[in-house]
Design a protein around this motif. Structure first.
Motif, PDB file in Angstrom:
ATOM      1  N   GLY A 433      65.980  35.760  31.631  1.00 31.89           N
ATOM      2  CA  GLY A 433      66.814  34.830  32.364  1.00 31.89           C
ATOM      3  C   GLY A 433      66.067  34.049  33.417  1.00 31.89           C
ATOM      4  N   ARG A 434      64.862  34.481  33.748  1.00 32.03           N
ATOM      5  CA  ARG A 434      64.110  33.795  34.798  1.00 32.03           C
ATOM      6  C   ARG A 434      62.727  33.347  34.334  1.00 32.03           C
ATOM      7  NH1 ARG A 434      60.688  37.873  36.785  1.00 32.03           N
ATOM      8  NH2 ARG A 434      61.415  39.986  36.407  1.00 32.03           N
ATOM      9  N   THR A 435      62.448  33.482  33.060  1.00 29.91           N
ATOM     10  CA  THR A 435      61.114  33.189  32.564  1.00 29.91           C
ATOM     11  C   THR A 435      61.112  32.012  31.602  1.00 29.91           C
ATOM     12  OG1 THR A 435      60.517  35.512  32.768  1.00 29.91           O
ATOM     13  CG2 THR A 435      59.116  34.141  31.386  1.00 29.91           C
ATOM     14  N   LEU A 436      60.273  31.052  31.906  1.00 31.38           N
ATOM     15  CA  LEU A 436      60.015  29.938  30.994  1.00 31.38           C
ATOM     16  C   LEU A 436      58.805  30.300  30.152  1.00 31.38           C
ATOM     17  CD1 LEU A 436      60.401  26.928  30.090  1.00 31.38           C
ATOM     18  CD2 LEU A 436      58.761  26.344  31.907  1.00 31.38           C
ATOM     19  N   MET A 437      58.936  30.204  28.839  1.00 33.49           N
ATOM     20  CA  MET A 437      57.817  30.479  27.937  1.00 33.49           C
ATOM     21  C   MET A 437      57.444  29.188  27.223  1.00 33.49           C
ATOM     22  SD  MET A 437      57.530  33.031  24.648  1.00 33.49           S
ATOM     23  CE  MET A 437      58.272  31.860  23.503  1.00 33.49           C
ATOM     24  N   VAL A 438      56.160  28.882  27.232  1.00 30.83           N
ATOM     25  CA  VAL A 438      55.659  27.706  26.535  1.00 30.83           C
ATOM     26  C   VAL A 438      54.597  28.168  25.543  1.00 30.83           C
ATOM     27  CG1 VAL A 438      54.634  25.417  26.755  1.00 30.83           C
ATOM     28  CG2 VAL A 438      56.042  26.324  28.610  1.00 30.83           C
ATOM     29  N   THR A 439      54.775  27.804  24.272  1.00 24.32           N
ATOM     30  CA  THR A 439      53.813  28.157  23.233  1.00 24.32           C
ATOM     31  C   THR A 439      52.816  27.020  23.092  1.00 24.32           C
ATOM     32  OG1 THR A 439      55.426  29.529  22.080  1.00 24.32           O
ATOM     33  CG2 THR A 439      53.536  28.775  20.807  1.00 24.32           C
ATOM     34  N   MET A 440      51.544  27.323  23.373  1.00 24.03           N
ATOM     35  CA  MET A 440      50.510  26.296  23.433  1.00 24.03           C
ATOM     36  C   MET A 440      49.241  26.774  22.737  1.00 24.03           C
ATOM     37  SD  MET A 440      50.803  24.787  27.331  1.00 24.03           S
ATOM     38  CE  MET A 440      50.614  26.335  28.192  1.00 24.03           C
ATOM     39  N   ALA A 441      48.378  25.830  22.464  1.00 27.93           N
ATOM     40  CA  ALA A 441      47.034  26.109  21.955  1.00 27.93           C
ATOM     41  C   ALA A 441      46.118  25.005  22.471  1.00 27.93           C
ATOM     42  CB  ALA A 441      47.011  26.161  20.436  1.00 27.93           C
TER      43      ALA A 441
END
Length: 823
Positions: A433-441
């Motif tokens: 609920g408080r975490t932004l996840m960004v999938t990157m390379a």
């Protein structure tokens, strides 16, 4: 006393003395390195002073088929619809393929995490051994990640069990049957691939069988295949199996696959072959003496092929403890990287890219080079690979501050620094609920990519990450550009957001330090962001950059400085879906599976495959509806086969007429009054609703499949269009019948879950802890090890005693030593 008896008593006495001798630091390190990955200080302390037999008991008693971390959620779900991939449009097929890449990536990351954290590294070492022994690769089975995951579960289940049962499971394993083409092996045309590798690579070795044995083993394995329409399961098809007499190893009989396994294990070469593989994996790359292998093979065979009996025999052998064999095995990439992490307690911040780095080092998990697996030994340290290994160790060392001899002799062993982007303690639902996840390379050139993430509400900045680096990118200066996005080192980066920032409506990602030169480039790639179960796809965002027109890209491919904006209101997808109306047959798709020409003499048929079917709260992964035209009666039948439904077509199969066949073939004549037929009357009420729906909607199925890719073939097109009057006839027949249960078909496209959402609990998770212990606990463990042993510096703990001493004894010195490549 007889001299022979005296010699035997002396030998037993000497063995007993050796077995009872307390383990030194060198002995404990040797045992842990050969059975697991590295040697953590706590494990070393627990073994020092134990007798050899006690230590071996600790290792073998610690073997377990259970994992510390659950496998990704998707591995426990139904298989994706691989059978309809070629029927998807270009965009849908790309999404399907991307989802499979996401699956295998998450499976690799999960196994890396498991090897880092597990309390039983000896189990993971054995699982890796068998994964290389029964080798099959993801790309070799048309990217069926679900089959690879299930094979891994099979290997894990049997890794410490009985080899006979293991082999019987492997010849039924869908990934193996696919990889070695046995799923198409039929009585009229046996395929010899699985038979050959079963004898040559899995059980006996070259020279211990005849070509005629291969041919007859292949015949025994006919009919062993995969049902791609029923959850990618193993299926045995009796009418495809050759049940005639066969001669194998000089014995005759109507053998099947299980008989073949039993015949193989009657051959003396079988126990010797596996014993020799264990020797090379745990003792030495050198060829063993005949008597050494005979002892191990006899122990294996006498224990009815229990794998733990062979494992214990190896650990109890004189050769295993012989100092001439120590520091004689070249570490595999997994052993080198995971062993370094577990030995020091330092987990690199970019640990999620480790599976990609393992590929660069030559050991791509779930993708061995061929059915023979990784050759190991000297192949791990070719000039280019050795350079890559030293570069990895150098990068690891740079992530560990103050790892020096001076620090280890006091109280603080290691201090790792982690950027604010890494969520360290997100272990509950609150973290999601408080975490932004960004999938990157990224692709690196001279330095890592630098980027900044900013959250907005309208035009107001709520939060920014500040300028941040993305370590662990592909080094284009050394390796060149990645060939396709699937070869990029993708990772999930987590940001713990303050409460005020969680009401954002847009995400801006700025790429700050583009650089390019001939043959090398620095680039940023973004797949998606996830916050509170909402998915923000990069290819739905608005992207601007400074590239010239000919180089501009969208969809998160940032080849030049620029920004990507993901808008909450217009560019997101939710994972919830509206429930279908009562009385409606819902499916994610309808596809033409096959069609037989109406010109056939007795009967012709058309098959429609329905995916993700539901009606009246009942659900099916797949249903194949067969419509037959019986020319003798000029009537039509609906036919369902159990093998073409998953789960089972019916709650209760009626036992009447032609429906009594063993393979559960159900048929119903489509005519007024069909509800009085035995095959309908004896169905459960919910099954009757399904049948009513399939009959009513046959014209809809026909219409929906008119764009099938199969129709590009002229013969299929002609057969399909030839069925048009038959479908009209069924439609007119249905119109004259009293069917009010179902009135419509709903196509709700739900072929794939949103990327990143199917394993959310695993994605928002803390950094792994080496051996399940924090760095502070590692500091205490090292202090305890210093007190319990004669260790004076790091080299005493991390390097084999047989190696040349390392000047300085610091971690940097140790990791750069070529001796560290050995165990």
């Amino acid at each position: 006393m007889h001299p022979a008896l005296l010699l035997l008593l002396i030998t037993i006495f000497n063995i007993s003395q050796v077995s009872a001798a307390p383990l030194s630091l060198d002995d404990a390190r040797h045992l842990l390195n050969r059975t697991g990955f590295g040697a953590s200080p706590a494990k070393l302390t627990s073994l020092i002073g134990k007798s050899r037999s006690e230590a071996i008991d600790i290792i073998t008693d610690g073997l377990s088929s259970r994992t510390t971390n659950p496998m990704p959620l998707w591995t426990q779900q139904f298989a994706p619809h691989h059978s309809i991939r070629n029927e998807l449009g270009k965009v849908e097929r790309r999404k399907f393929n991307e989802a499979r890449e996401q699956e295998i990536r998450s499976l690799r990351q999960w196994w890396v995490r498991e090897m880092i954290e597990t309390a039983s590294p000896q189990t993971e070492r054995l699982v890796l051994f068998w994964h290389n022994h029964f080798a099959s690769g993801y790309s070799g089975i048309n990217d069926q990640a679900i089959s690879i995951a299930r094979q891994h579960e099979t290997i894990r289940q049997h890794a410490t069990g009985n080899f006979r049962e293991f082999l019987k499971a492997i010849i039924r394993d869908p990934a193996m049957l696919n990889y070695l083409d046995n799923d198409n092996s039929k009585k009229i045309a046996p395929n010899e691939n699985l038979a050959r590798e079963l004898l040559e690579l899995f059980t006996l070795g070259e020279g211990n069988y005849q070509e005629s044995d291969i041919k007859n083993v292949a015949r025994a394995l006919t009919g062993y295949g995969i049902n791609r329409y029923s959850n990618m399961q193993f299926v045995f098809t009796p009418y495809q199996h050759d049940n005639e007499e066969k001669e194998i190893f000089g014995q005759s009989g109507k053998f099947d696959g299980d008989d073949v396994v039993d015949l193989i294990l009657q051959q003396p070469a079988a126990a010797r072959f596996i014993a020799k593989k264990f020797w090379h994996a745990m003792i030495s790359h050198e060829t063993p003496a005949t008597d050494q292998i005979d002892k191990l093979a006899n122990a294996f065979r006498d224990a009815n092929y229990e794998i733990t009996a062979l494992y214990r025999a190896v650990l109890n052998s004189d050769a295993f403890w012989d100092k001439k064999y120590r520091a004689g095995l070249i570490r595999s990439p997994v052993s080198l990287t995971i062993g370094t992490i577990r030995s020091t307690g330092v987990v690199p911040v970019n640990w999620q890219t480790l599976s990609t780095e393992l590929k660069a080092l030559g050991q791509d998990l779930f993708e061995p080079p061929n059915v023979a697996g990784w050759p190991g030994g000297k192949s791990w340290v070719t000039p280019s690979r050795l350079l890559n290994r030293l570069e990895w160790l150098k990068a690891f060392d740079s992530s560990c501050a103050d790892c020096t001899n001076e620090m280890i002799t006091t109280t603080g062993m290691m201090r790792a620094t982690a950027p604010a982007t890494q969520l360290m303690n997100a272990s509950s639902a609150d973290a999601r609920g408080r975490t932004l996840m960004v999938t990157m390379a990224s692709e690196e050139f001279d330095e890592p990519v630098r980027y900044r993430i900013t959250l907005f509400a309208d035009d107001t900045i709520l939060w920014t990450s500040g300028e941040t680096t993305l370590p662990g990118g592909r080094d284009t200066k050394r390796f060149g550009r990645a060939q396709g996005e699937k070869n990029l080192p993708w990772r999930d980066v987590h940001f713990d957001l303050p409460a005020a920032a969680r009401r954002f409506d847009s995400i801006e990602i700025d790429y700050l330090n583009d650089k390019q030169t001939k043959g090398a480039d620095r680039n940023l790639y973004i797949r998606h962001a996830v916050f509170q179960n909402r998915l923000y796809k990069a290819n739905s965002g608005v992207q601007t950059n400074s590239c010239p027109n000919r180089k501009r890209s969208n969809g998160g491919v940032m080849l030049c400085n620029g920004k990507l904006v993901l808008n909450k209101k217009a560019k997101t997808e939710k994972t919830t879906s509206k429930a279908p109306e009562t009385g409606t047959l819902t499916a994610s798709g309808v596809y033409l599976r096959s069609v037989q020409s109406p010109k056939r003499k007795n009967r012709s048929a058309i098959q429609f495959q329905l995916t993700d079917v539901s009606i009246d709260r009942n659900q099916w992964h797949t249903i194949t509806a067969n419509f037959h035209h019986v020319k003798k009666t000029d009537k039509y039948e609906l036919v369902l086969l159990q093998k073409n439904c998953w789960p089972d077509c019916f709650e209760r199969w009626p036992q009447c007429g032609s429906n009594k066949t063993a393979d559960k073939r159900w048929s119903l004549t489509i005519e007024p009054g069909y509800k009085q037929q035995c095959s309908y009357k004896n169905l459960a009420s919910t099954d009757k609703h399904l049948v009513d729906a399939l009959i009513t909607l046959a014209p809809d199925f026909y219409k929906l499949s008119e764009n099938a890719q199969k129709l590009s073939r002229q013969n299929v097109f002609n057969s399909y269009t030839g069925w048009a009057p038959y479908i009209d006839s069924i439609k007119h027949t249905v119109a004259s019948m009293d069917i009010n249960t179902v009135s419509k078909l709903s196509i709700a496209q739900s072929a794939e879950p949103a990327e990143g959402m199917n394993n959310m609990a695993g994605a928002i998770s803390p950094m792994p802890l080496a051996n399940g212990r924090t760095l502070q606990e590692y500091q205490q463990d090292f202090s305890a090890l210093i007190e319990a042993s004669a260790a004076k510096d790091l080299s005493n703990i991390l390097l084999p005693s047989e190696s040349e001493p390392v000047a300085g004894g610091s971690l940097t010195d140790i990791l750069s030593s070529l001796t560290y490549q050995l165990q």
